[in-house]
Design a protein around this motif. Structure first.
Motif, PDB file in Angstrom:
ATOM      1  N   UNK A  52      84.913  17.143 -19.323  1.00 53.37           N
ATOM      2  CA  UNK A  52      84.924  17.785 -20.637  1.00 53.37           C
ATOM      3  C   UNK A  52      83.839  17.214 -21.547  1.00 53.37           C
ATOM      4  N   UNK A  53      82.666  16.996 -21.020  1.00 55.33           N
ATOM      5  CA  UNK A  53      81.621  16.319 -21.783  1.00 55.33           C
ATOM      6  C   UNK A  53      81.188  17.091 -23.024  1.00 55.33           C
ATOM      7  N   UNK A  54      81.243  18.417 -22.987  1.00 54.37           N
ATOM      8  CA  UNK A  54      80.636  19.202 -24.054  1.00 54.37           C
ATOM      9  C   UNK A  54      81.518  19.501 -25.244  1.00 54.37           C
ATOM     10  N   UNK A  55      82.805  19.204 -25.180  1.00 60.89           N
ATOM     11  CA  UNK A  55      83.735  19.666 -26.219  1.00 60.89           C
ATOM     12  C   UNK A  55      83.394  19.099 -27.590  1.00 60.89           C
TER      13      UNK A  55
ATOM     14  N   UNK B 299      75.218   9.168 -31.524  1.00 63.77           N
ATOM     15  CA  UNK B 299      75.522   8.326 -30.365  1.00 63.77           C
ATOM     16  C   UNK B 299      77.026   8.130 -30.197  1.00 63.77           C
ATOM     17  N   UNK B 300      77.743   7.959 -31.319  1.00 64.95           N
ATOM     18  CA  UNK B 300      79.195   7.802 -31.249  1.00 64.95           C
ATOM     19  C   UNK B 300      79.849   9.059 -30.693  1.00 64.95           C
ATOM     20  N   UNK B 301      79.370  10.221 -31.127  1.00 62.59           N
ATOM     21  CA  UNK B 301      79.891  11.483 -30.600  1.00 62.59           C
ATOM     22  C   UNK B 301      79.561  11.605 -29.115  1.00 62.59           C
ATOM     23  N   UNK B 302      78.369  11.188 -28.732  1.00 66.10           N
ATOM     24  CA  UNK B 302      78.009  11.199 -27.320  1.00 66.10           C
ATOM     25  C   UNK B 302      78.911  10.309 -26.493  1.00 66.10           C
ATOM     26  N   UNK B 303      79.319   9.167 -27.063  1.00 67.28           N
ATOM     27  CA  UNK B 303      80.233   8.255 -26.354  1.00 67.28           C
ATOM     28  C   UNK B 303      81.581   8.914 -26.114  1.00 67.28           C
ATOM     29  N   UNK B 304      82.089   9.634 -27.122  1.00 65.74           N
ATOM     30  CA  UNK B 304      83.350  10.360 -26.946  1.00 65.74           C
ATOM     31  C   UNK B 304      83.203  11.419 -25.849  1.00 65.74           C
ATOM     32  N   UNK B 305      82.072  12.123 -25.869  1.00 65.03           N
ATOM     33  CA  UNK B 305      81.818  13.105 -24.819  1.00 65.03           C
ATOM     34  C   UNK B 305      81.753  12.463 -23.449  1.00 65.03           C
TER      35      UNK B 305
END
Length: 248
Positions: A145-148, A130-136
């Motif tokens: 740049x959602x997928x980087x 979820x945290x990685x999704x928030x950065x995305x």
């Protein structure tokens, strides 16, 4: 003006193929073309629009490896991050942002590409996802740049290619729908942009479908190399387009 349409079409064609093949990357690849001639806010809106169009095409042509349980934490985090990215966009230095993202990709991705064995991250569970999704989501709100970061994360998680593509493809699709709606609601998309939007769709249609066909025939190892290679090239392109302005 004619040259602008040519640049927009060339960027959309190249980015469409990359997105069809890898499931992500439209914004990064398109920006490597558009950053030289297109106003940053216009380029951001076009990148989100083109990435959304490509994800809709890909969603109907490549549907293997879908797992809702893996996807939901990324989406939950992304929905929190998108409004933050949209609020940051008007106040952001676009050259500095591109340089930071480009530097990250240009350094980290080759290390992963040439490593004999990639380290695998097994800790953190859904909260980390979820945290990685928030950065995305934040990066999506800034410029599509959602997928980087989620792509790098899924690679380090050790997902096979179908699971990784399904997570990234559907995460991107969800984030881009919300981001595009936010752009429209906040007035970042104007009527003057519509002719350029109309160029993007036909330019990217065939290359995107071609990319999805190529994806079906490649192995997990080849897919990993394609993903990391594309991220590396995109990082170098972003650095090349931003550093001259920062150093001037």
């Amino acid at each position: 003006m004619d040259s602008l349409y040519v640049v927009v079409a060339a960027g959309a064609m190249t980015a469409g193929f990359v997105q069809g093949l890898s499931g992500f990357g439209f914004g990064m690849v398109a920006m490597s073309f558009w950053a030289w001639t297109v106003d940053p806010k216009l380029a951001a809106a076009m990148a989100v629009f083109g990435a959304l169009t490509g994800q809709l095409l890909a969603a109907f042509t490549v549907r293997r490896g879908f797992a809702l349980g893996r996807l939901l934490p990324f989406i939950a985090g992304g929905l929190v991050g998108i409004p933050l990215g949209v609020r940051l966009l008007p106040h952001l230095d676009p050259l500095l942002f591109k340089a930071l993202i480009g530097g990250l990709l240009a350094i980290w991705c080759p290390i992963m590409l040439f490593a004999a064995r990639l380290p695998r991250i097994a800790v953190g569970g859904r909260l980390a996802d979820a945290a990685v999704g928030a950065v995305g989501g934040i990066m999506g709100g800034i410029g599509g740049f959602t997928g980087v970061i989620p792509t790098l994360w899924c690679t380090l998680r050790g997902f096979d290619r179908d699971v990784q593509r399904a997570v990234i493809q559907n995460f991107n699709l969800s984030m881009l729908i919300v981001t595009m709606a936010s752009y429209v609601f906040t007035g970042l998309v104007t009527r003057e942009m519509l002719p350029l939007f109309a160029v993007i769709v036909p330019a990217m249609l065939v290359p995107t479908l071609w990319g999805t066909r190529v994806y079906v025939g490649i192995s997990d190892l080849a897919f990993r190399r394609v993903v990391l290679g594309l991220l590396t090239v995109s990082g170098l392109a972003l650095l090349a387009s931003s550093l001259p302005g920062l150093l001037a």
